[in-house]
Design a protein around this motif. Structure first.
Motif, PDB file in Angstrom:
ATOM      1  N   HIS A 103      -0.945   0.240  10.164  1.00 33.87           N
ATOM      2  CA  HIS A 103      -0.170   0.271   8.932  1.00 33.87           C
ATOM      3  C   HIS A 103      -1.057   0.154   7.712  1.00 33.87           C
ATOM      4  O   HIS A 103      -2.180  -0.355   7.764  1.00 33.87           O
ATOM      5  CB  HIS A 103       0.899  -0.826   8.946  1.00 33.87           C
ATOM      6  CG  HIS A 103       1.922  -0.648  10.022  1.00 33.87           C
ATOM      7  ND1 HIS A 103       2.757   0.446  10.071  1.00 33.87           N
ATOM      8  CD2 HIS A 103       2.215  -1.390  11.124  1.00 33.87           C
ATOM      9  CE1 HIS A 103       3.538   0.347  11.138  1.00 33.87           C
ATOM     10  NE2 HIS A 103       3.234  -0.744  11.785  1.00 33.87           N
ATOM     11  N   TRP A 104      -0.500   0.595   6.595  1.00 29.75           N
ATOM     12  CA  TRP A 104      -1.190   0.671   5.315  1.00 29.75           C
ATOM     13  C   TRP A 104      -1.871  -0.640   4.936  1.00 29.75           C
ATOM     14  O   TRP A 104      -3.031  -0.659   4.507  1.00 29.75           O
ATOM     15  CB  TRP A 104      -0.162   1.084   4.260  1.00 29.75           C
ATOM     16  CG  TRP A 104      -0.563   0.922   2.844  1.00 29.75           C
ATOM     17  CD1 TRP A 104      -1.291   1.788   2.085  1.00 29.75           C
ATOM     18  CD2 TRP A 104      -0.227  -0.180   1.985  1.00 29.75           C
ATOM     19  NE1 TRP A 104      -1.430   1.302   0.804  1.00 29.75           N
ATOM     20  CE2 TRP A 104      -0.789   0.098   0.721  1.00 29.75           C
ATOM     21  CE3 TRP A 104       0.500  -1.364   2.157  1.00 29.75           C
ATOM     22  CZ2 TRP A 104      -0.652  -0.767  -0.367  1.00 29.75           C
ATOM     23  CZ3 TRP A 104       0.629  -2.227   1.083  1.00 29.75           C
ATOM     24  CH2 TRP A 104       0.058  -1.927  -0.160  1.00 29.75           C
ATOM     25  N   ALA A 105      -1.180  -1.757   5.073  1.00 31.59           N
ATOM     26  CA  ALA A 105      -1.736  -3.040   4.641  1.00 31.59           C
ATOM     27  C   ALA A 105      -2.966  -3.415   5.451  1.00 31.59           C
ATOM     28  O   ALA A 105      -3.885  -4.065   4.942  1.00 31.59           O
ATOM     29  CB  ALA A 105      -0.681  -4.140   4.736  1.00 31.59           C
ATOM     30  N   ASN A 106      -3.008  -3.030   6.714  1.00 34.22           N
ATOM     31  CA  ASN A 106      -4.163  -3.342   7.550  1.00 34.22           C
ATOM     32  C   ASN A 106      -5.402  -2.596   7.066  1.00 34.22           C
ATOM     33  O   ASN A 106      -6.506  -3.147   7.036  1.00 34.22           O
ATOM     34  CB  ASN A 106      -3.864  -2.994   9.007  1.00 34.22           C
ATOM     35  CG  ASN A 106      -5.003  -3.384   9.925  1.00 34.22           C
ATOM     36  OD1 ASN A 106      -5.499  -4.506   9.881  1.00 34.22           O
ATOM     37  ND2 ASN A 106      -5.425  -2.463  10.765  1.00 34.22           N
ATOM     38  N   ALA A 107      -5.220  -1.340   6.659  1.00 27.35           N
ATOM     39  CA  ALA A 107      -6.340  -0.588   6.094  1.00 27.35           C
ATOM     40  C   ALA A 107      -6.734  -1.145   4.732  1.00 27.35           C
ATOM     41  O   ALA A 107      -7.918  -1.285   4.416  1.00 27.35           O
ATOM     42  CB  ALA A 107      -5.968   0.889   5.975  1.00 27.35           C
ATOM     43  N   LEU A 108      -5.720  -1.461   3.924  1.00 27.39           N
ATOM     44  CA  LEU A 108      -5.963  -1.983   2.576  1.00 27.39           C
ATOM     45  C   LEU A 108      -6.775  -3.270   2.609  1.00 27.39           C
ATOM     46  O   LEU A 108      -7.683  -3.472   1.792  1.00 27.39           O
ATOM     47  CB  LEU A 108      -4.620  -2.233   1.883  1.00 27.39           C
ATOM     48  CG  LEU A 108      -4.676  -2.810   0.469  1.00 27.39           C
ATOM     49  CD1 LEU A 108      -5.190  -1.769  -0.512  1.00 27.39           C
ATOM     50  CD2 LEU A 108      -3.303  -3.314   0.046  1.00 27.39           C
ATOM     51  N   ASN A 109      -6.479  -4.152   3.552  1.00 28.45           N
ATOM     52  CA  ASN A 109      -7.146  -5.445   3.632  1.00 28.45           C
ATOM     53  C   ASN A 109      -8.318  -5.463   4.604  1.00 28.45           C
ATOM     54  O   ASN A 109      -9.290  -6.195   4.402  1.00 28.45           O
ATOM     55  CB  ASN A 109      -6.135  -6.518   4.042  1.00 28.45           C
ATOM     56  CG  ASN A 109      -5.009  -6.674   3.038  1.00 28.45           C
ATOM     57  OD1 ASN A 109      -5.257  -6.838   1.852  1.00 28.45           O
ATOM     58  ND2 ASN A 109      -3.767  -6.616   3.501  1.00 28.45           N
TER      59      ASN A 109
END
Length: 421
Positions: free
Chosen positions: A307-313
């Motif tokens: 998911h997006w948040a995993n890549a973002l963080n």
């Protein structure tokens, strides 16, 4: 000690790779940074591909992580349309491009992402069979949905996960007919369980989506290269003009595997095995984003999060670890979705079989509620549907592992903040 003579190489031009490059510079790294992408587009975010951009509500330029000039301005050597073909761990070199260009690295980050799983059935080579993972896929699908909506065309979607449902919603907004084929009893069965999966089925039925549960596609029938129908293993045939394969994504691990890096077992989602610092079995190679499988102390298992948040963080966390900082990556998994007039956010990890009950706070009938997946009085995950600004208290409940009174948890008049003191 990191110095200006060092070279850091990032393989993968998605959100994780781009944010890692940004973080290296923000943290003061003055050495050489190479970002090697196999796509020709500048690094971009993927959620708009099945949401705002696909619906025509967001411009193409809005998907990019940085404006094109940002890379040169921050002295990031961006290599677009270049595929990394090998890693020589002994020589600490990365080989990429058709001409065998190679570069030596001091630290290497693999942010290779994932790729859509393919339907292994006859007919997948027809022109009307689609996947959705890359910007080029979204551009093509956007045109397809426009034509289907204008001509009262029919789309069959294989897979009732987030991508399948978001594309179904987009297709209906364009005016296309939609049939979704899903082997489980509800959409999102393996993510939300049957309790909440049924809610999403009802939402889509209200908007005209037809479901065919308990079945899989076995053949796509066509003529002159065009799709005519999709057949299922229970003998049904669905006439259609296009088919979307939305049956999940597989981590891109071929490069890591050929380099002899440890991989995570399939029961933990596969992927490149990393430690809590996002470091692989090679101490100079890190991995982040969809491709990485990391040990999560909060849930006591290894997770691979797409998911997006995993890549973002995850990208920034890996960058800081590469710089020698003390990093423990243990973010609570988070994702969001928009379908018709329903918006939701999900935090935590609670696959079917891991929880005792689902507690509802609010009005599920009006689709304004929070759902909590609870085991032995402890919240494993929470999903807010058309209820906002509650992610922090939900994640606090998950992190504290505090036992909660489920009656108070279900009562909208009891502040969430008061439940985990």
């Amino acid at each position: 000690m990191v110095d200006a003579d060092q070279t850091f190489v990032i393989v993968g031009g998605g959100l994780a790779g781009a944010k890692a490059a940004e973080t290296l510079r923000a943290e003061g790294f003055s050495g050489r940074v190479l970002l090697i992408c196999d796509e020709r587009d500048h690094p971009y975010e993927r959620p708009p591909l099945s949401k705002g951009y696909l619906l025509g509500k967001e411009e193409r330029d809005s998907v990019f992580v940085h404006e094109p000039a940002w890379y040169a301005r921050n002295d990031i050597e961006l290599h677009l349309g270049q595929t990394v073909v090998a890693i020589d761990r002994a020589a600490k070199t990365v080989h990429y491009g058709d001409d065998g260009t190679h570069v030596r690295y001091d630290k290497l980050l693999l942010a290779t992402g994932a790729e859509p799983r393919r339907l292994d059935i006859p007919g997948t080579g027809l022109a009307g069979v689609h996947h959705l993972r890359r910007l080029a896929h979204a551009e093509r699908l956007k045109g397809v949905l426009t034509h289907l909506g204008r001509d009262n065309g029919h789309l069959v979607i294989a897979g009732g996960g987030w991508i399948g449902l978001e594309v179904a919603a987009a297709a209906r907004e364009y005016g296309a007919e939609v049939t979704l084929v899903e082997p489980s009893a509800t959409p999102l069965h393996h993510v939300l369980g049957p309790e909440l999966g049924q809610l999403f089925a009802e939402l889509h039925r209200e908007h005209g989506v037809r479901f065919h549960f308990g079945a899989r596609l076995t053949e796509i029938v066509g003529q002159d290269g065009m799709v005519l129908a999709a057949r299922t293993d229970d003998g049904e045939e669905h006439p259609c003009h296009d088919v979307l394969a939305a049956i999940g994504a597989a981590p891109r691990v071929a490069l890591a595997e050929s380099a002899g890096l440890e991989l995570a077992p399939r029961e933990h989602g596969g992927g490149i095995a990393v430690d809590e610092r996002l470091r692989t079995s090679d101490p100079d190679i890190y991995a982040a984003g969809d491709a990485a499988s990391f040990p999560h102390g909060l849930f006591g298992t290894r997770l691979r999060v797409e998911h997006w948040a995993n890549a973002l963080n995850g990208g920034p966390a890996a960058a800081r670890a590469m710089l020698g900082q003390d990093v423990v990556y243990d973010r609570v998994p988070y994702f969001f979705s928009d379908q018709y007039d329903l918006g939701m956010e999900y935090s935590g990890w609670a696959p079917p079989g891991s929880y005792d009950e689902v507690v509802i706070r609010g009005d599920a009938g009006k689709r304004e509620f929070i759902a909590f997946w609870v085991k032995e009085g402890r919240v494993l995950a929470g999903m807010n549907v058309n209820v906002w600004d509650v992610t922090d208290p939900i994640q606090h409940l998950i992190r504290t592992k505090a036992r909660v009174d489920t009656e108070a948890l279900a009562d909208p008049h009891v502040p969430l903040d008061s439940l985990a003191s």
